[in-house]
Motif scaffolding. Structure first.
Motif, PDB file in Angstrom:
ATOM      1  N   MET A   1       0.832  -1.187   0.000  1.00 20.99           N
ATOM      2  CA  MET A   1       0.000   0.000   0.000  1.00 20.99           C
ATOM      3  C   MET A   1       0.880   1.255   0.000  1.00 20.99           C
ATOM      4  O   MET A   1       0.594   2.195  -0.726  1.00 20.99           O
ATOM      5  N   LEU A   2       1.913   1.245   0.834  1.00 17.99           N
ATOM      6  CA  LEU A   2       2.811   2.405   0.842  1.00 17.99           C
ATOM      7  C   LEU A   2       3.555   2.526  -0.475  1.00 17.99           C
ATOM      8  O   LEU A   2       3.870   3.635  -0.918  1.00 17.99           O
ATOM      9  N   LYS A   3       3.831   1.384  -1.096  1.00 19.43           N
ATOM     10  CA  LYS A   3       4.511   1.404  -2.398  1.00 19.43           C
ATOM     11  C   LYS A   3       3.666   2.162  -3.417  1.00 19.43           C
ATOM     12  O   LYS A   3       4.180   2.997  -4.163  1.00 19.43           O
ATOM     13  N   TRP A   4       2.366   1.901  -3.421  1.00 14.54           N
ATOM     14  CA  TRP A   4       1.481   2.594  -4.366  1.00 14.54           C
ATOM     15  C   TRP A   4       1.379   4.076  -4.037  1.00 14.54           C
ATOM     16  O   TRP A   4       1.288   4.923  -4.936  1.00 14.54           O
ATOM     17  N   ALA A   5       1.383   4.409  -2.754  1.00 14.40           N
ATOM     18  CA  ALA A   5       1.342   5.822  -2.367  1.00 14.40           C
ATOM     19  C   ALA A   5       2.581   6.556  -2.884  1.00 14.40           C
ATOM     20  O   ALA A   5       2.481   7.676  -3.394  1.00 14.40           O
ATOM     21  N   VAL A   6       3.736   5.920  -2.777  1.00 10.72           N
ATOM     22  CA  VAL A   6       4.972   6.535  -3.279  1.00 10.72           C
ATOM     23  C   VAL A   6       4.931   6.656  -4.800  1.00 10.72           C
ATOM     24  O   VAL A   6       5.339   7.684  -5.362  1.00 10.72           O
ATOM     25  N   ILE A   7       4.424   5.635  -5.470  1.00 10.08           N
ATOM     26  CA  ILE A   7       4.323   5.677  -6.935  1.00 10.08           C
ATOM     27  C   ILE A   7       3.437   6.836  -7.377  1.00 10.08           C
ATOM     28  O   ILE A   7       3.799   7.604  -8.285  1.00 10.08           O
ATOM     29  N   PHE A   8       2.272   6.992  -6.739  1.00  8.79           N
ATOM     30  CA  PHE A   8       1.373   8.084  -7.102  1.00  8.79           C
ATOM     31  C   PHE A   8       1.997   9.440  -6.775  1.00  8.79           C
ATOM     32  O   PHE A   8       1.799  10.411  -7.505  1.00  8.79           O
ATOM     33  N   ALA A   9       2.752   9.531  -5.684  1.00  5.92           N
ATOM     34  CA  ALA A   9       3.412  10.786  -5.340  1.00  5.92           C
ATOM     35  C   ALA A   9       4.472  11.150  -6.388  1.00  5.92           C
ATOM     36  O   ALA A   9       4.592  12.319  -6.781  1.00  5.92           O
TER      37      ALA A   9
ATOM     38  N   VAL B   1      -4.726  15.504  -8.477  1.00  7.43           N
ATOM     39  CA  VAL B   1      -5.482  14.256  -8.325  1.00  7.43           C
ATOM     40  C   VAL B   1      -4.568  13.147  -7.827  1.00  7.43           C
ATOM     41  O   VAL B   1      -4.927  12.388  -6.916  1.00  7.43           O
ATOM     42  N   PHE B   2      -3.379  13.040  -8.391  1.00 13.10           N
ATOM     43  CA  PHE B   2      -2.459  11.987  -7.982  1.00 13.10           C
ATOM     44  C   PHE B   2      -1.951  12.212  -6.559  1.00 13.10           C
ATOM     45  O   PHE B   2      -1.724  11.248  -5.826  1.00 13.10           O
TER      46      PHE B   2
END
Length: 57
Positions: A1-9, A26-27
């Motif tokens: 989940m944190l991986k996806w948060a970093v990717i979107f950031a 949005v991202f």
């Protein structure tokens, strides 16, 4: 989940640099939501781990 948060950031940062401010916002929002969901899940698992550990011991 944190991986996806970093990717979107990171995607939001790239979009902001390229001048796509609306999409970057949005991202960033998605990254923040994913971060807080991950924090809530981590706290829940921590609390459940403590309570289950005390019952077993």
């Amino acid at each position: 989940m944190l991986k996806w948060a970093v990717i979107f950031a990171v995607i939001a940062l790239i979009l902001a640099v390229l001048g796509f401010g609306g999409l970057a916002g949005v991202f960033v929002d998605i990254a923040v939501i994913l971060f807080w969901i991950a924090v809530i899940i981590a706290v829940a698992v921590f609390v459940l781990g403590i309570t289950v550990y005390k019952k077993v011991k």
